[in-house]
Design an enzyme around this catalytic site. Structure first.
Site, PDB file in Angstrom:
ATOM      1  N   ASP A   1       0.412 -12.174  -2.446  1.00 37.08           N
ATOM      2  CA  ASP A   1      -0.195 -11.179  -3.360  1.00 37.08           C
ATOM      3  C   ASP A   1      -1.408 -10.472  -2.750  1.00 37.08           C
ATOM      4  O   ASP A   1      -1.665  -9.299  -3.040  1.00 37.08           O
ATOM      5  CB  ASP A   1      -0.545 -11.787  -4.730  1.00 37.08           C
ATOM      6  CG  ASP A   1      -1.388 -13.046  -4.652  1.00 37.08           C
ATOM      7  OD1 ASP A   1      -1.612 -13.551  -3.543  1.00 37.08           O
ATOM      8  OD2 ASP A   1      -1.823 -13.537  -5.710  1.00 37.08           O
TER       9      ASP A   1
ATOM     10  N   SER B   1       3.128 -15.920  -4.279  1.00 33.17           N
ATOM     11  CA  SER B   1       1.690 -16.089  -4.031  1.00 33.17           C
ATOM     12  C   SER B   1       1.282 -17.535  -3.801  1.00 33.17           C
ATOM     13  O   SER B   1       0.457 -18.098  -4.538  1.00 33.17           O
ATOM     14  CB  SER B   1       0.916 -15.488  -5.185  1.00 33.17           C
ATOM     15  OG  SER B   1       1.350 -14.178  -5.378  1.00 33.17           O
TER      16      SER B   1
ATOM     17  N   ARG C   1       7.414 -11.546 -12.667  1.00 31.61           N
ATOM     18  CA  ARG C   1       7.616 -10.143 -13.030  1.00 31.61           C
ATOM     19  C   ARG C   1       8.700  -9.553 -12.154  1.00 31.61           C
ATOM     20  O   ARG C   1       8.708  -9.766 -10.942  1.00 31.61           O
ATOM     21  CB  ARG C   1       6.333  -9.335 -12.810  1.00 31.61           C
ATOM     22  CG  ARG C   1       5.353  -9.502 -13.938  1.00 31.61           C
ATOM     23  CD  ARG C   1       4.566  -8.249 -14.223  1.00 31.61           C
ATOM     24  NE  ARG C   1       3.956  -7.675 -13.034  1.00 31.61           N
ATOM     25  CZ  ARG C   1       3.488  -6.438 -12.991  1.00 31.61           C
ATOM     26  NH1 ARG C   1       3.597  -5.634 -14.030  1.00 31.61           N
ATOM     27  NH2 ARG C   1       2.924  -5.995 -11.902  1.00 31.61           N
TER      28      ARG C   1
HETATM   29  C1  BGC Z   1      -2.499 -19.272  -3.165  1.00 31.64           C
HETATM   30  C2  BGC Z   1      -2.527 -17.947  -2.418  1.00 31.64           C
HETATM   31  C3  BGC Z   1      -2.669 -16.801  -3.401  1.00 31.64           C
HETATM   32  C4  BGC Z   1      -3.847 -17.037  -4.324  1.00 31.64           C
HETATM   33  C5  BGC Z   1      -4.019 -15.925  -5.348  1.00 31.64           C
HETATM   34  C6  BGC Z   1      -3.677 -19.372  -4.113  1.00 31.64           C
HETATM   35  O1  BGC Z   1      -3.568 -20.521  -4.891  1.00 31.64           O
HETATM   36  O2  BGC Z   1      -2.521 -20.352  -2.259  1.00 31.64           O
HETATM   37  O3  BGC Z   1      -1.355 -17.784  -1.642  1.00 31.64           O
HETATM   38  O4  BGC Z   1      -2.844 -15.616  -2.677  1.00 31.64           O
HETATM   39  O5  BGC Z   1      -3.694 -18.269  -4.998  1.00 31.64           O
HETATM   40  O6  BGC Z   1      -2.913 -15.801  -6.162  1.00 31.64           O
END
Ligand code: BGC
Length: 440
Positions: free
Chosen positions: A161, A107, A46
């Site tokens: 995130d 994320s 996004r």
């Molecule tokens: C990632 C995290 C992320 C989470 C939610 C996980 O797979 O390792 O960094 O915050 O997913 O998106």
């Protein structure tokens, strides 16, 4: 979980990574201006423009899908694709000539040594683009933008995130100091006392911190005792040392073996949307093979990985749905069964999602109780910012999560605040905080 959190604060290389985010404050409402927020976390990318004005914000965005071949191609292809999407967005907004400050929500676990840099520790959630692990993802994005040579960006912050979610909720409620995602992936961040992040000292983090924040003659000890930093726990890695073997079932083991990262993210594989449907499918497969379901007919559909998406779990478990409707959802999925079969499938979905919510609740209880004990409080009252489809769309997940925290952390009063545009607004807020500090 509690032991894992403590171990991760002390040293690098633990199953719960406890990654410093270099975010020291939640927002205070003085944030102003226009920022770009870029968000890569799942199957979509996004691009957003966020404008803050007198404690209000406006957000414009465009969503781009990431084709599977790009998710699993080379790093250069992935980042070139992101640069192309940003270019399209800037064109669309008429902003190609302006060099805006940007927050990059990425994320996945990143080892940060500052707010605008971080190397990817490992991919999660089905991503496996090559040549990215161990690389600075901000540099990769900057290089892709340079290769494109059509626009420029000032990337001022790299944001997980969870951290974006915490920041966006703290903008609404100053008591928010925890951010949690229960979606495709599972993770949590919280404000930790700087003096507890022992491993930061080893990497000179404290020195950097003192330069940025100490005032006048204040001693290092005094500064450290007051300061906090948001820590991205990456709690999905709990169990990667096999400490969850008592909980893990043969169904979970099957899901793990067939994933792109076997042996990794074991807690995430019990608790997040990406895997719950697969666990359900494994149980149904076993029940069918034993002749207890679908008259013992193991169909090709049932053998197909990924047929059970989280959205079906949510639909099947909805109390408003009559059994006949459950049966018709199953039929749409190519699973023909009787009403009794529908009852069993619903039970299985309920057991899997309930366990996920209870595990997340237990994890969250460990975190809030740690915060309470660290502050020497008899009772802690705190707010948790939450995002993710499992939390927001599943009919029972949020309720079971709340109940579990209540039972397991009885001395904490936890308010849950669903985030509004967590990744975008949060990343833009962090960019705003960084920018305003630089201007001072
Ligand atoms: C990632 C995290 C992320 C989470 C939610 C996980 O797979 O390792 O960094 O915050 O997913 O998106």
């Amino acid at each position: 979980m509690r032991e894992g959190l403590e171990a991760g604060l002390k040293s690098k290389g633990c199953t719960i990574k406890m990654l410093p985010s270099f975010v020291y404050h939640t927002p205070d409402g003085t944030e102003r201006g226009k920022y770009l927020a870029l968000d890569l976390g799942g199957t979509n990318f996004r691009a957003m423009l966020v404008r803050f004005k007198r404690q209000k914000y406006r957000l414009y965005h465009k969503i781009y899908t990431i084709p599977l071949e790009i998710m699993q191609g080379t790093g250069e292809e992935l980042f070139d694709h992101l640069a192309q999407c940003v270019c399209d967005f800037l064109d669309y907004m008429g902003l190609k000539k302006v060099r805006l400050p940007a927050g990059f929500t990425f994320s996945f676990p990143c080892q940060q040594s500052g707010i605008d840099t971080g190397t990817l520790v490992s991919w999660t959630k089905g991503f496996k683009a090559t040549d990215c692990v161990g690389e600075d993802v901000v540099s990769m994005l900057r290089e892709a933008i340079k290769r494109r040579n059509e626009f420029d960006l000032d990337i001022v912050a790299l944001v997980n995130d969870t951290v974006g979610t915490m920041m966006s909720c703290a903008y609404e409620d100053p008591k928010c100091e925890v951010g949690m995602i229960a979606g495709t992936g599972s993770n949590l961040c919280y404000m930790e006392e700087l003096k507890n992040i022992e491993k930061l000292e080893q990497s000179n983090g404290i020195l950097k911190t003192n330069e940025q924040t100490s005032e006048g003659e204040e001693s290092e000890a005094a500064v450290k005792s007051d300061l906090k930093m948001c820590v991205n726990t990456e709690w999905g890695g709990l169990g990667d040392d096999r400490c969850l073997e008592d909980i893990i079932t043969p169904y979970d083991a099957e899901v793990d073996i067939h994933s792109v990262n076997p042996g990794k993210q074991r807690f995430e594989k019990l608790t997040s949307g990406m895997y719950l449907g697969e666990i359900v499918r494994q149980v149904l497969l076993d029940l069918t093979r034993r002749g207890l379901l679908f008259k013992g007919h193991v169909t090709e559909t049932l053998k197909t990985p990924g047929i059970f998406e989280t959205k079906y779990l949510s639909q099947i478990e909805s109390d408003r749905l009559a059994l006949l409707q459950v049966r018709s959802i199953l039929q749409q999925l190519g699973l023909r069964g009787t009403c009794d079969d529908s009852i069993i499938v619903k039970e299985v979905c309920g057991a899997v999602s309930r366990r996920a919510a209870q595990m997340c609740g237990a994890g969250l209880a460990a975190v809030v109780d740690k915060i309470r004990e660290d502050r020497g409080l008899e009772r802690l009252s705190t707010t948790v910012g939450v995002d993710g489809a499992l939390y927001k769309l599943h009919p029972h997940f949020s309720q079971v999560l709340k109940e579990t925290v209540g039972v397991m952390a009885p001395h904490c009063d936890v308010t849950f605040l669903p985030s509004e545009e967590g990744s975008g607004k949060g990343a833009a807020l962090i960019a705003a905080v960084v920018r305003q500090k630089q201007e001072i």
